[in-house]
Design a protein around this motif. Structure first.
Motif, PDB file in Angstrom:
ATOM      1  N   VAL A 117     -34.509 -17.357  -4.337  1.00  0.00           N
ATOM      2  CA  VAL A 117     -33.888 -19.586  -4.745  1.00  0.00           C
ATOM      3  C   VAL A 117     -33.991 -19.619  -6.131  1.00  0.00           C
ATOM      4  O   VAL A 117     -33.583 -20.832  -6.374  1.00  0.00           O
ATOM      5  N   LEU A 118     -35.013 -19.163  -6.446  1.00  0.00           N
ATOM      6  CA  LEU A 118     -35.002 -19.563  -7.920  1.00  0.00           C
ATOM      7  C   LEU A 118     -33.850 -18.624  -9.044  1.00  0.00           C
ATOM      8  O   LEU A 118     -33.154 -19.216  -9.633  1.00  0.00           O
ATOM      9  N   LEU A 119     -32.870 -17.184  -8.182  1.00  0.00           N
ATOM     10  CA  LEU A 119     -31.947 -16.863  -9.439  1.00  0.00           C
ATOM     11  C   LEU A 119     -30.591 -18.252  -8.711  1.00  0.00           C
ATOM     12  O   LEU A 119     -30.052 -18.204  -9.742  1.00  0.00           O
ATOM     13  N   TYR A 120     -30.401 -18.646  -7.766  1.00  0.00           N
ATOM     14  CA  TYR A 120     -29.562 -19.795  -6.965  1.00  0.00           C
ATOM     15  C   TYR A 120     -30.407 -21.220  -7.803  1.00  0.00           C
ATOM     16  O   TYR A 120     -29.325 -21.714  -8.607  1.00  0.00           O
ATOM     17  N   GLU A 121     -31.297 -21.054  -8.149  1.00  0.00           N
ATOM     18  CA  GLU A 121     -31.254 -22.294  -8.944  1.00  0.00           C
ATOM     19  C   GLU A 121     -30.792 -22.195 -10.655  1.00  0.00           C
ATOM     20  O   GLU A 121     -30.437 -22.891 -11.068  1.00  0.00           O
ATOM     21  N   LYS A 122     -31.444 -21.071 -11.112  1.00  0.00           N
ATOM     22  CA  LYS A 122     -31.098 -20.744 -12.320  1.00  0.00           C
ATOM     23  C   LYS A 122     -29.262 -20.710 -12.840  1.00  0.00           C
ATOM     24  O   LYS A 122     -29.268 -21.906 -13.474  1.00  0.00           O
ATOM     25  N   LEU A 123     -28.882 -20.028 -11.591  1.00  0.00           N
ATOM     26  CA  LEU A 123     -28.184 -20.643 -11.592  1.00  0.00           C
ATOM     27  C   LEU A 123     -26.762 -22.260 -11.447  1.00  0.00           C
ATOM     28  O   LEU A 123     -25.845 -22.398 -12.078  1.00  0.00           O
ATOM     29  N   GLU A 124     -27.129 -22.342 -11.031  1.00  0.00           N
ATOM     30  CA  GLU A 124     -27.065 -24.611 -10.629  1.00  0.00           C
ATOM     31  C   GLU A 124     -27.425 -24.976 -11.747  1.00  0.00           C
ATOM     32  O   GLU A 124     -26.706 -25.193 -12.351  1.00  0.00           O
ATOM     33  N   ARG A 125     -28.682 -24.738 -12.083  1.00  0.00           N
ATOM     34  CA  ARG A 125     -28.810 -25.411 -13.590  1.00  0.00           C
ATOM     35  C   ARG A 125     -27.909 -24.589 -14.818  1.00  0.00           C
ATOM     36  O   ARG A 125     -27.335 -25.614 -15.074  1.00  0.00           O
ATOM     37  N   LYS A 126     -27.564 -23.763 -14.731  1.00  0.00           N
ATOM     38  CA  LYS A 126     -26.658 -23.306 -15.853  1.00  0.00           C
ATOM     39  C   LYS A 126     -25.269 -23.852 -15.864  1.00  0.00           C
ATOM     40  O   LYS A 126     -24.356 -24.561 -16.719  1.00  0.00           O
ATOM     41  N   HIS A 127     -24.649 -23.847 -14.412  1.00  0.00           N
ATOM     42  CA  HIS A 127     -23.993 -24.460 -14.225  1.00  0.00           C
ATOM     43  C   HIS A 127     -23.610 -25.998 -14.453  1.00  0.00           C
ATOM     44  O   HIS A 127     -21.901 -27.079 -14.664  1.00  0.00           O
ATOM     45  N   ALA A 128     -24.901 -26.752 -13.954  1.00  0.00           N
ATOM     46  CA  ALA A 128     -24.716 -27.585 -14.417  1.00  0.00           C
ATOM     47  C   ALA A 128     -24.646 -27.934 -16.199  1.00  0.00           C
ATOM     48  O   ALA A 128     -23.732 -29.305 -16.375  1.00  0.00           O
TER      49      ALA A 128
END
Lengths: 544, 544
Positions: free
Chosen positions: A482-493
């Protein structure tokens, strides 16, 4: 108008040296071709040689050598802290047995191998070395045998070999500190003793465990205190990063104070505190810790190599061709032999064996560096000290220049397996996790106390006790997926925001768009993922 | 097993002191009510007093006082750097005339006022102070008159008065350093001279300009060099933050070396480099610089107040009721008079006057701190030095405790205008910019060389020459409005990502949703905004 240089001398000169180091680094990178051929460490030593030459020419006396105290108290800790804090814990613990074997048995093998064979060379009358005793040769062996973490890091960071190979060489270079400390101090005190009793030798063997395990204990206790302290920093985010640095440094100093291994202590401290501290501190504090640590270790590293160069120039060398040449040759031979023999035993007990290419790189990557250099200057004064200094300098320059510059072409030539560039996908992560639980279950049923069994127990202890004490907001922590997912999402955002697309165009499916494009439509949202992970974890535990 | 404390003593004790300071800070914030009543600086001095008492009790001799060298070389620079780097430049330059008037004329007024009236007190036979000469009184006046930036910052950061009032007091406390340095050194050298010629007095007046302007020059040259250096750090982002710290510190040390004002130098350096460095370095480096600077200055600040407390305990005081009481009274009276008189003149030349409430807070906010304390210990030994130390200590404790603790209730009671909480909206920013251009035009036409005229010239010089040299990617730089917009977008994007809404729901109009909701539909996209800004800027310039 008067000049008061005395008043500001100390901080002014320190700042100027750091500035010189940083500017040298910038200079190298202005020409893009240079760093890709010559490792930065070589360039920095070269700058140091020039600086030393200038100082020598101007003052007509030897330039100041790197003070061992400054090296061990101020320059080494930041590098080791950085190494420990960002140590990939999975490959490290998976290979901990092999690493320890190389670090402990391998280093002892090298010390005695080099020491005894150099003593043999000293017996040749033509070489005029008969006054160098066996003990002095062993003492010299103990300081020249240890692979240097700073040199290894500087070279291996640029060649990107596969994770396992990297951790084997690098882990060895870190953990052999305990062995080096013990053997060096043992032989040094033997040199000053009139007679050596067998009790002293046994005490020496016992000391291994004290120095190594003591370092681990000191480090872990400071690490957990640090994690506990960051529970209470919610209202003063501004000093959060400080605790990471303060406690690690205290663990290093405390270990050194009790003659334990400071390197082992700071690494245990960093590895012990990391996951708890990261959960407690804010994201900005985390960025500050990360980038400041990288910056600091990079500067220390640069200073060390420049000082190595500066210290080489001067009149504290005694030249003796046979002794120096044979030192280099024995360092190479004994390391190669040691790696071959130890790997033979390691491979017998492992399915995932170390290939002969890997063995060659491990043997070839045994670089010596500033630790040897500082230790040789700390030797008590005796009439052949300058010979030892000369031999150490040559070995360091040989390994850093010749081995350091040729290892990259060799890695290319042998087609050694490289590091994979991309982060593991969510699917891979789930599979790895699943296999971990499965293997832990199999080991439990078969009664085998293997690594998965212990890892599982540790995880249980961690979630049952440690997390409750050390984490501020204790609830079931988010899984790494989930943390990885959040990080990727943040980067993408952020990327979207920078491109100015956010909220202007039609909604774009963003999830994991960074890594793969096919998955886009059917990837679950974080709640589903979280749920999936929870089901996996719960069910696999409940079976037992 | 032996203990080798000697070896690690210096770094170990430094680390422990920093740790104590940080833990004390955490301790205060555990009880939320405490910091809202008592300023942190008072609590820290209190901790220092207890520590000093313990050390005094255990060793039976005075605890070590804060070393003036340590204070000026290591503790003060981080605080001033932080202050300078994050100085709001607009209010600072808008009020620069008033600030300079307070800092220069006000400080001279205080020095001579306090000095002469204390000399008057010394003439009263009953007080037994007739051996304190006029020169010594003036010397004492020169060190006690200066408002302390560290103390002011610590108190004013907590009470949130309006921006103008804050910058008046804080700016004065920073810039009066040049005056303090000159007068203190002047009187100290006069004390040691057999006779004083009128030439010396004129040389002293000339020194004001040299010390102040010299500091500005040193600072700006280091600042621009720093900006120029960061042009070339694209490939080694990791050491970028270092240059900000190194160059600022070098500017401070260089200024100190030449007996110029180090505080003025580091502030000019920080303000000069900021906009160029921020454009050159990466976002992560910027975060590191920002948070590390805040952390470092916070720690320095904490250490200073703790050491102030520790140093108070001991036997280096000579108590004389009349002298000490009158010192406190004169400090208050002369400051109040100075502010009244100077503000009278300031208000005659300004439309936006300083109200009588503001004047009261300016006079009352004249806190003394560690700078006086360090200067009094640097005095040459003479028989009344301990009396001066006692008087300085009392003045500092009085201002920090009594004034520091009552200023917040007074601000509430007088209903002093507070700082506005929200950032200016895009509309406001455009209007401010428009008015700037308009006023610059009016000033140009009417031939008046006012602040807008100079600002405009400086902006022109900046975009025509400085930016081309100092910025890496030189094209028309983004205006602050676009930057603000990008920042808001990024923030919003991260919030969306954290809420898991990105790309899952329908497209949400995100632009400026953070500040206002009505604007949402009709706000232009960044290109339009950029365009708008460009048209505004170009047309307003072209008219001339």
């Amino acid at each position: 108008f008067s000049l008061d240089y005395q008043h500001v001398q100390v901080p002014f000169e320190i700042t100027l040296w750091i500035m010189l180091a940083s500017l040298a680094k910038i200079g190298f990178h202005l020409y893009n071709k240079l760093p890709s051929v010559v490792p930065e460490s070589c360039l920095l030593i070269f700058v140091g040689l020039i600086m030393g030459g200038i100082i020598y020419g101007l003052n007509d006396r030897s330039p100041p050598v790197m003070d061992s105290d400054i090296f061990f108290l101020y320059l080494l800790p930041p590098i080791v802290l950085d190494a420990g804090y960002f140590m990939p814990s999975r490959p490290f613990f998976e290979n901990i047995g092999t690493i320890l074997l190389y670090a402990v048995v391998g280093t002892i093998w090298n010390v005695f191998g080099i020491g005894f064979s150099l003593y043999g060379i000293c017996q040749v009358k033509a070489f005029r070395l008969q006054d160098v005793s066996l003990l002095h040769n062993l003492l010299f062996g103990s300081l020249i045998a240890a692979v240097d973490p700073v040199a290894v890091l500087a070279v291996f960071e640029e060649i990107h070999v596969n994770e396992k190979l990297h951790i084997l060489v690098f882990g060895e270079s870190l953990l052999n500190d305990a062995v080096t400390v013990v053997l060096y101090k043992l032989f040094r005190s033997f040199c000053e003793m009139p007679t050596i009793k067998s009790v002293d030798v046994f005490a020496g063997v016992g000391k291994f465990f004290v120095v190594g395990l003591g370092g681990v204990l000191v480090g872990l206790s400071f690490g957990f205190t640090a994690a506990f302290t960051t529970r209470f920093t919610k209202d003063i985010r501004v000093i959060e990063p400080l605790f990471v640095f303060l406690y690690s440094y205290l663990s290093y100093l405390t270990a050194e104070m009790f003659h334990l291994s400071g390197i082992v202590a700071i690494i245990s401290c960093a590895m012990g505190m990391k996951r708890y501290v990261e959960a407690n501190i804010s994201l900005k504090s985390h960025t500050t810790v990360k980038y400041f640590m990288k910056m600091w270790s990079s500067v220390s590293d640069t200073l060390i190599f420049i000082f190595l160069g500066v210290s080489t120039i001067g009149e504290n060398h005694e030249w003796n061709w046979p002794y120096i040449c044979f030192t280099v040759i024995f360092c190479l031979i004994w390391r190669a032999l040691g790696v071959l023999v130890l790997t033979f035993f390691v491979n017998r007990f492992h399915v995932n064996t170390i290939t002969s290419k890997d063995q060659f790189i491990i043997a070839y990557g045994g670089l010596r560096g500033a630790i040897c250099f500082s230790l040789v200057f700390l030797l008590p004064d005796f009439h052949r000290k300058k010979l030892f200094i000369a031999a150490t300098t040559v070995v360091i320059l040989f390994t850093v220049f010749v081995q350091g510059m040729t290892i990259r072409p060799l890695v290319d030539l042998l087609a050694v397996k490289r590091k994979r560039e991309s982060a593991p996908t969510v699917g891979e992560q789930i599979h790895i996790r699943f296999l971990d639980h499965l293997l832990a279950g199999i080991e439990d049923i078969s009664g085998h106390w293997g690594q998965y069994y212990w890892k599982d127990k540790l995880e249980y202890f961690n979630s049952k006790y440690l997390q409750k004490i050390l984490l501020r907001e204790y609830d079931q922590p988010k899984s790494s997926i989930v943390l990885l997912y959040e990080k990727l999402e943040r980067k993408h955002a952020i990327e979207l925001a920078q491109a100015g697309q956010l909220g202007h165009g039609p909604a774009q499916p963003s999830f994991l768009a960074v890594t793969t494009d096919q998955k886009l439509e059917d990837t679950p949202n974080p709640d589903v993922l979280d749920n999936m992970q929870e089901i996996l974890a719960r069910n696999l535990y409940r079976i037992r």
